[in-house]
Structure formats: C-alpha cells, structure tokens
Design a protein around this motif. Structure first.
Motif, PDB file in Angstrom:
ATOM      1  N   LEU A 177      23.913  98.005 100.381  1.00 57.49           N
ATOM      2  CA  LEU A 177      25.355  98.196 100.541  1.00 57.49           C
ATOM      3  C   LEU A 177      25.777  97.811 101.952  1.00 57.49           C
ATOM      4  CD1 LEU A 177      28.007  99.282  99.315  1.00 57.49           C
ATOM      5  CD2 LEU A 177      27.351 101.541 100.152  1.00 57.49           C
ATOM      6  N   CYS A 178      24.967  98.178 102.939  1.00 59.85           N
ATOM      7  CA  CYS A 178      25.245  97.797 104.325  1.00 59.85           C
ATOM      8  C   CYS A 178      25.196  96.283 104.471  1.00 59.85           C
ATOM      9  CB  CYS A 178      24.239  98.472 105.253  1.00 59.85           C
ATOM     10  SG  CYS A 178      24.491  98.095 106.999  1.00 59.85           S
ATOM     11  N   GLU A 179      24.246  95.635 103.799  1.00 61.08           N
ATOM     12  CA  GLU A 179      24.166  94.171 103.883  1.00 61.08           C
ATOM     13  C   GLU A 179      25.437  93.529 103.345  1.00 61.08           C
ATOM     14  OE1 GLU A 179      23.762  90.157 103.546  1.00 61.08           O
ATOM     15  OE2 GLU A 179      24.069  91.412 101.769  1.00 61.08           O
ATOM     16  N   GLU A 180      25.927  94.023 102.209  1.00 64.89           N
ATOM     17  CA  GLU A 180      27.137  93.454 101.611  1.00 64.89           C
ATOM     18  C   GLU A 180      28.332  93.627 102.541  1.00 64.89           C
ATOM     19  OE1 GLU A 180      27.725  91.743  98.990  1.00 64.89           O
ATOM     20  OE2 GLU A 180      25.953  91.916  97.744  1.00 64.89           O
ATOM     21  N   LEU A 181      28.446  94.793 103.157  1.00 59.37           N
ATOM     22  CA  LEU A 181      29.611  95.076 103.997  1.00 59.37           C
ATOM     23  C   LEU A 181      29.555  94.300 105.312  1.00 59.37           C
ATOM     24  CD1 LEU A 181      29.839  98.909 103.337  1.00 59.37           C
ATOM     25  CD2 LEU A 181      31.553  97.215 102.675  1.00 59.37           C
ATOM     26  N   THR A 182      28.390  94.239 105.936  1.00 59.59           N
ATOM     27  CA  THR A 182      28.288  93.517 107.207  1.00 59.59           C
ATOM     28  C   THR A 182      28.352  92.011 107.013  1.00 59.59           C
ATOM     29  OG1 THR A 182      25.865  93.640 107.063  1.00 59.59           O
ATOM     30  CG2 THR A 182      26.973  95.314 108.400  1.00 59.59           C
ATOM     31  N   LEU A 200      19.019  92.939 109.938  1.00 60.20           N
ATOM     32  CA  LEU A 200      19.106  94.323 109.468  1.00 60.20           C
ATOM     33  C   LEU A 200      17.741  95.003 109.461  1.00 60.20           C
ATOM     34  CD1 LEU A 200      21.644  93.987 106.495  1.00 60.20           C
ATOM     35  CD2 LEU A 200      22.092  94.676 108.855  1.00 60.20           C
ATOM     36  N   ARG A 201      16.694  94.261 109.140  1.00 61.08           N
ATOM     37  CA  ARG A 201      15.349  94.863 109.146  1.00 61.08           C
ATOM     38  C   ARG A 201      14.965  95.339 110.534  1.00 61.08           C
ATOM     39  NH1 ARG A 201      13.841  90.813 105.261  1.00 61.08           N
ATOM     40  NH2 ARG A 201      13.095  89.438 106.919  1.00 61.08           N
ATOM     41  N   GLY A 211      24.636 102.955 105.595  1.00 60.24           N
ATOM     42  CA  GLY A 211      24.771 102.660 104.179  1.00 60.24           C
ATOM     43  C   GLY A 211      24.588 103.838 103.245  1.00 60.24           C
ATOM     44  N   VAL A 212      23.649 104.740 103.531  1.00 58.69           N
ATOM     45  CA  VAL A 212      23.360 105.831 102.596  1.00 58.69           C
ATOM     46  C   VAL A 212      24.551 106.792 102.437  1.00 58.69           C
ATOM     47  CG1 VAL A 212      21.889 107.843 102.172  1.00 58.69           C
ATOM     48  CG2 VAL A 212      20.865 105.670 102.887  1.00 58.69           C
ATOM     49  N   PRO A 213      25.210 107.245 103.520  1.00 54.99           N
ATOM     50  CA  PRO A 213      26.383 108.104 103.310  1.00 54.99           C
ATOM     51  C   PRO A 213      27.471 107.424 102.472  1.00 54.99           C
ATOM     52  CG  PRO A 213      25.695 108.192 105.595  1.00 54.99           C
ATOM     53  CD  PRO A 213      24.911 107.092 104.957  1.00 54.99           C
ATOM     54  N   LEU A 214      27.664 106.124 102.676  1.00 60.46           N
ATOM     55  CA  LEU A 214      28.660 105.404 101.879  1.00 60.46           C
ATOM     56  C   LEU A 214      28.213 105.287 100.423  1.00 60.46           C
ATOM     57  CD1 LEU A 214      29.750 102.538 104.307  1.00 60.46           C
ATOM     58  CD2 LEU A 214      31.125 104.489 103.546  1.00 60.46           C
ATOM     59  N   ALA A 215      26.917 105.050 100.195  1.00 60.56           N
ATOM     60  CA  ALA A 215      26.418 104.976  98.820  1.00 60.56           C
ATOM     61  C   ALA A 215      26.636 106.297  98.092  1.00 60.56           C
ATOM     62  CB  ALA A 215      24.936 104.606  98.825  1.00 60.56           C
ATOM     63  N   ALA A 231      35.177 101.120 105.433  1.00 61.95           N
ATOM     64  CA  ALA A 231      33.776 100.687 105.387  1.00 61.95           C
ATOM     65  C   ALA A 231      33.632  99.277 105.946  1.00 61.95           C
ATOM     66  CB  ALA A 231      33.260 100.752 103.947  1.00 61.95           C
ATOM     67  N   VAL A 232      34.595  98.394 105.625  1.00 59.68           N
ATOM     68  CA  VAL A 232      34.559  97.029 106.164  1.00 59.68           C
ATOM     69  C   VAL A 232      34.777  97.053 107.677  1.00 59.68           C
ATOM     70  CG1 VAL A 232      35.695  94.769 106.138  1.00 59.68           C
ATOM     71  CG2 VAL A 232      35.295  95.996 103.994  1.00 59.68           C
ATOM     72  N   ALA A 233      35.709  97.902 108.127  1.00 63.10           N
ATOM     73  CA  ALA A 233      35.954  98.010 109.568  1.00 63.10           C
ATOM     74  C   ALA A 233      34.712  98.538 110.289  1.00 63.10           C
ATOM     75  CB  ALA A 233      37.149  98.928 109.823  1.00 63.10           C
TER      76      ALA A 233
END
Length: 267
Positions: A177-182, A200-201, A211-215, A231-233
């Motif tokens: 999810l973090c990958e998609e947003l960033t 990201l790794r 990402g986990v809190p947003l998921a 989330a995008v910001a």
C-alpha cells in the motif's frame, strides 16, 4: 524503531496537511467514492457467493458427518472472504489512484510546492503516465496475489494460521500500500518500479509504520475514502524524506598547529 515511529508520523502529517488545505480534501473524495461503490458491490457479492463457491470446490466433503462438514466449509468460507478483503485493501488504492490520477498528481505537486524546494515533473504526456501507473499497479497486484495465496494456504496451519498469518498479511498489505501511494511522487521523480522497490526495502520499518496503519484503517470503507487525500499527501512527504540527499558532515575546525604552519610558523 525510530523509523517505525517516523512512518506513523507521516500518516498524521499527511492528514494534517490536507485538513489545512480544505480544497484538496473536498476534491479528493470523489475518486474514492466511485471506487468504494464498485468495491462495496463486489464484496457484498462475495459475501453471498462465498459459501456456494466453497461447496463447489469441496464436493469430497458432501458425505461428511456433523460437525466436520460445517467446520470445514465455514472455515473455508471465512478464509475466502478474508482473502477477498485482503485483495480489496490493496487494489482499492491502485484503482482509486488510477481513477483520480490527474487530481492526485496535482495534490502531490502542491505538497512539494508548499514544503519548498523543487517540484519534480515527469515530463510525460498524461496518457503515458496513466499507462505506466496501470502497468506498475498490475505488477504489484501480481506480487500481492502470490503472497495472498501463500498466506491463504498458511491459514490452515494450527495456531499459526490464526495468529501469525493475519499479522503477516497486514504487514504485506501495508508494505505494498505504501508502494502504491509513494509511486505518485516517486514516478514524478523519474523512478521506475524496480528502483522504487529498492528504495523502500532500504527503510522497511518506516514503510511499515506508514502503510500498516493505513491498511487497517482502509478496512472501514468510508474511512478509506476520507483518508485517501491525506494518504497521498503523507506519501509525498515520505517520498521527499526517502529521496533527500544525505546531510553533508560539517567541516572539522582547523587545529592551531595547522594555522601556525599555514602562517609560516614553527612546525
């Protein structure tokens, strides 16, 4: 653990930024609402059809006595629905970003502009950007689906399947999810998918903290819609941190010995 806390901090910072720029919050709700309606219908259909699907794939259990037949099929029905929910959490972001591509790119650029420094632009035509985003999203979803299948199978393991597997599932969801947003901000910086994953790794705890809190929050449908602009910001702020050049060490002060030598004094 400081990276984990920093990742959570970017979730808060992103929502705070959007609340301070109300126009972007209002405009950002529409793509999420459109996607929500589609996904809600799909999940309702899955909820009604999951038990029939499970019965279709387990004909060997038709003659089982109670309670084993009900226990097997109820467990499988729950796992099928959870697997669908797992995929929905990941794909919701990808689909919403595609639906709202022009808006979210503008939002990300505005975050860069208000935070100072350069405002990167991909320089590609809109349709080219859209194609790259869609292609990369499919690649990510293939990875997520593979993890999902493995986790689905691991869900049958006693104890581990009911404890560790859900935790791992949310970590996988949060990471991608973090990958998609960033990707919105990093793609503007000319980074292809392979480079983004390497980046990201290098900061896994920060990525998971974001990402986990947003998921978890995105499991609540209307919450996902309202959190999406922030989330995008927040992802843009995170991307700025990940791509910032390392700080240069301060020059060491010259010693009196060096000063005397430079002035022609005694060595």
């Amino acid at each position: 653990m400081s990276d984990l806390g920093a990742g959570i901090g970017y979730v808060v910072k992103g929502q705070r930024w959007v609340l301070g720029h109300g126009k972007w919050l209002g405009l950002g709700l529409l793509p999420g609402l459109i996607t929500l309606v589609v996904y809600a219908g799909a999940l309702v259909g899955l909820g009604y059809g999951a038990d029939d699907f499970v019965a279709w794939v387990t004909p060997f259990a038709d003659d089982w006595s109670s309670p084993w037949l009900g226990l097997l099929r109820d467990t499988l029905t729950a796992l099928v629905f959870l697997f669908g929910l797992f995929l929905a959490v990941i794909t919701f972001t990808a689909v919403t970003l595609l639906v709202g591509q022009p808006f979210y790119e503008s939002l990300s650029e505005e975050v860069d502009r208000t935070e100072g420094g350069d405002v990167p632009e991909s320089g590609l035509p809109f349709w080219r950007d859209l194609w790259i985003s869609a292609r990369d999203s499919v690649r990510i979803l293939v990875r997520v689906a593979l993890y999902g299948v493995l986790l689905f199978a691991a869900g049958f393991l006693p104890v581990v399947g009911q404890t560790a597997v859900p935790v791992i599932g949310f970590c996988v969801s949060g990471y991608f999810l973090c990958e998609e947003l960033t990707a919105v901000a990093l793609q503007r910086r000319g980074m292809v998918l392979k480079d983004r994953l390497v980046l990201l790794r290098g900061r896994r705890l920060m990525v998971l903290g974001f990402g986990v809190p947003l998921a978890l929050a995105f499991l609540v449908p209307f919450v996902a819609v309202f959190l999406m602009p922030g989330a995008v910001a927040g992802a843009t702020l995170l991307a700025r941190d990940l791509t910032a050049p390392p700080p240069q060490p301060a020059p060491e002060p010259a010693s009196p010995y060096t000063l005397r030598k430079d002035r022609g004094g005694p060595a």
